[in-house]
Design a protein around this motif. Structure first.
Motif, PDB file in Angstrom:
ATOM      1  N   VAL A 202      90.876  81.474  26.448  1.00 22.03           N
ATOM      2  CA  VAL A 202      90.639  80.647  25.258  1.00 22.03           C
ATOM      3  C   VAL A 202      90.811  79.174  25.645  1.00 22.03           C
ATOM      4  N   GLY A 203      89.820  78.371  25.362  1.00 23.81           N
ATOM      5  CA  GLY A 203      89.914  76.938  25.620  1.00 23.81           C
ATOM      6  C   GLY A 203      88.531  76.322  25.572  1.00 23.81           C
ATOM      7  N   PRO A 204      88.363  75.115  25.096  1.00 26.17           N
ATOM      8  CA  PRO A 204      89.445  74.292  24.594  1.00 26.17           C
ATOM      9  C   PRO A 204      89.835  74.698  23.166  1.00 26.17           C
ATOM     10  N   ILE A 230      95.693  81.629  27.409  1.00 28.21           N
ATOM     11  CA  ILE A 230      95.463  80.300  26.842  1.00 28.21           C
ATOM     12  C   ILE A 230      96.539  79.379  27.395  1.00 28.21           C
ATOM     13  N   ASP A 231      96.175  78.161  27.779  1.00 28.06           N
ATOM     14  CA  ASP A 231      97.133  77.170  28.266  1.00 28.06           C
ATOM     15  C   ASP A 231      97.414  76.199  27.128  1.00 28.06           C
ATOM     16  N   LEU A 270      95.042  67.920  20.808  1.00 25.80           N
ATOM     17  CA  LEU A 270      94.503  68.694  21.941  1.00 25.80           C
ATOM     18  C   LEU A 270      95.490  69.824  22.236  1.00 25.80           C
ATOM     19  N   PHE A 271      95.176  71.011  21.747  1.00 27.89           N
ATOM     20  CA  PHE A 271      96.093  72.145  21.887  1.00 27.89           C
ATOM     21  C   PHE A 271      95.902  72.866  23.221  1.00 27.89           C
ATOM     22  N   ALA A 272      94.669  72.937  23.701  1.00 21.32           N
ATOM     23  CA  ALA A 272      94.426  73.656  24.954  1.00 21.32           C
ATOM     24  C   ALA A 272      93.208  73.061  25.654  1.00 21.32           C
ATOM     25  N   PRO A 273      93.242  73.014  26.989  1.00 20.38           N
ATOM     26  CA  PRO A 273      92.104  72.463  27.736  1.00 20.38           C
ATOM     27  C   PRO A 273      90.990  73.498  27.891  1.00 20.38           C
ATOM     28  N   THR A 275      89.780  74.057  30.990  1.00 15.84           N
ATOM     29  CA  THR A 275      90.593  74.619  32.078  1.00 15.84           C
ATOM     30  C   THR A 275      91.606  73.532  32.414  1.00 15.84           C
ATOM     31  N   ARG A 276      92.685  73.911  33.078  1.00 12.62           N
ATOM     32  CA  ARG A 276      93.700  72.897  33.392  1.00 12.62           C
ATOM     33  C   ARG A 276      93.111  71.823  34.314  1.00 12.62           C
ATOM     34  N   ALA A 277      92.192  72.194  35.193  1.00 14.44           N
ATOM     35  CA  ALA A 277      91.652  71.228  36.147  1.00 14.44           C
ATOM     36  C   ALA A 277      90.655  70.251  35.504  1.00 14.44           C
ATOM     37  N   ILE A 278      89.947  70.698  34.489  1.00 13.29           N
ATOM     38  CA  ILE A 278      88.935  69.856  33.831  1.00 13.29           C
ATOM     39  C   ILE A 278      89.558  69.034  32.693  1.00 13.29           C
ATOM     40  N   GLY A 279      90.595  69.580  32.078  1.00 18.18           N
ATOM     41  CA  GLY A 279      91.255  68.929  30.949  1.00 18.18           C
ATOM     42  C   GLY A 279      90.719  69.419  29.636  1.00 18.18           C
TER      43      GLY A 279
END
Ligand SMILES: CC(C)(COP(=O)(O)OP(=O)(O)OC[C@H]1O[C@@H](n2cnc3c(N)ncnc32)[C@H](O)[C@@H]1OP(=O)(O)O)[C@@H](O)C(=O)NCCC(=O)NCCS
Length: 279
Positions: A202-204, A230-231, A270-273, A275-279
């Motif tokens: 799940v993201g963003p 989800i991050d 901004l609750f979740a990116p 992906t962590r690398a893309i933001g």
């Protein structure tokens, strides 16, 4: 074993498989969709391993001149602790040239980044498990349509602090579903789910508050098969409680770090990116 020459080069799609191999060398999944996004929208840099393949890699995604995101930093185990990670970090940070450079740090990386002048500004917690919808999951959100794209792009830019039209448009082609919560003054939030290598992601998630985020996740849940991840940025006690009541568990955290100015935009929404690398 020959030590790598410390020559950094820009990688291309021909290096794609070597990046995935490096990830696996460090016990990370070969997350090809996430790497595809980095190659498509970012600049991937690496150092060759004289024995074949890559010794180290990093991705820089620039969003205008104010903000850049760093991610995907990996050094092959056999070449660890020789300074390659630090070298690539310095190279990419300088290359970014933006007022603010942003990343999500694992425990391995955090100390090194602090030494390079990054400061911790928050947390990013991975939640994983079988997501159960709340009551009336389809009531508060609806599936996004292509005609919603301009409004979604505008909301994303306002919250993220930079316009990333291509990234959001690409989501429409890779996501299994995108939902949004509307309102009289326009979209109040949207969220997507896409298929990662080890299951749905799940993201963003962009939302005006935790209730809106929960409504979006609840709306996505019925279409999600199997365990999801989800991050989640920030402490978010209300949403964490909701996630735990609906089947997800804390699966470990990373630290959000910044170099230079605080990131633009409204990160509270901004609750979740993606992906962590893309933001
Ligand atoms: C995190 C990671 C990228 C670091 O890469 P690296 O090339 O080993 O990093 P460096 O060698 O530049 O620095 C790491 C440490 O080695 C030390 N070091 C550097 N050269 C050294 C040398 N010649 N001899 C001994 N130690 C050395 C550095 O001082 C640093 O130590 P410190 O953390 O105690 O300050 C690597 O461990 C990795 O790929 N980890 C798995 C993936 C990951 O977590 N990536 C980060 C995502 S945010």
């Amino acid at each position: 074993m020959t030590a790598p020459q410390e020559t950094v080069r820009r990688l291309g799609y021909e290096d794609f498989a070597a990046c995935l191999a490096l990830a696996q060398d460090r016990g990370w999944p070969a997350e090809y969709r996430a790497w595809d996004l980095l190659f498509a929208f970012g600049e991937v840099y690496g150092i060759d391993d004289p024995g074949g393949g890559l010794a180290a890699v990093i991705a820089l995604v620039r969003y205008g001149d104010r903000l850049a995101n760093l991610g995907g930093l990996l050094v092959a185990h056999r070449h660890g602790r020789r300074g390659l990670g630090g070298l690539l970090m310095r190279y990419a940070t300088e290359r970014a040239g933006t007022a603010s450079v942003w990343l999500t740090a694992t425990e391995y990386g955090r100390q090194m980044y602090e030494g390079l002048g990054f400061r911790a500004t928050g947390t990013c917690t991975r939640y994983a498990g079988h997501l159960r919808p709340g009551d009336q999951p389809g009531r508060w959100s609806r599936e996004a349509e292509p005609s919603d794209l301009p409004e979604i792009i505008a909301l994303d830019a306002e919250v993220f602090g930079a316009r990333r039209t291509e990234v959001v448009a690409c989501l429409f082609s890779v996501a299994e579903q995108i939902r949004l919560v509307g309102g009289p003054a326009g979209i109040r939030g949207f969220a997507g789910v896409w298929r990662g290598v080890d299951g749905p992601v799940v993201g963003p998630v962009i939302a005006e508050d935790s209730d809106t985020a929960a409504a979006l996740l609840s709306g996505l849940a019925p279409a999600i098969e199997g365990p999801v991840r989800i991050d989640l940025y920030g402490h978010r006690p209300k949403l964490r409680a909701w996630l735990e009541e609906h089947g997800l568990r804390d699966a470990g955290g990373t630290t959000v770090m910044v170099y230079g100015d605080d990131p633009p935009g409204d990160r509270a929404r901004l609750f979740a990116p993606v992906t962590r690398a893309i933001g």
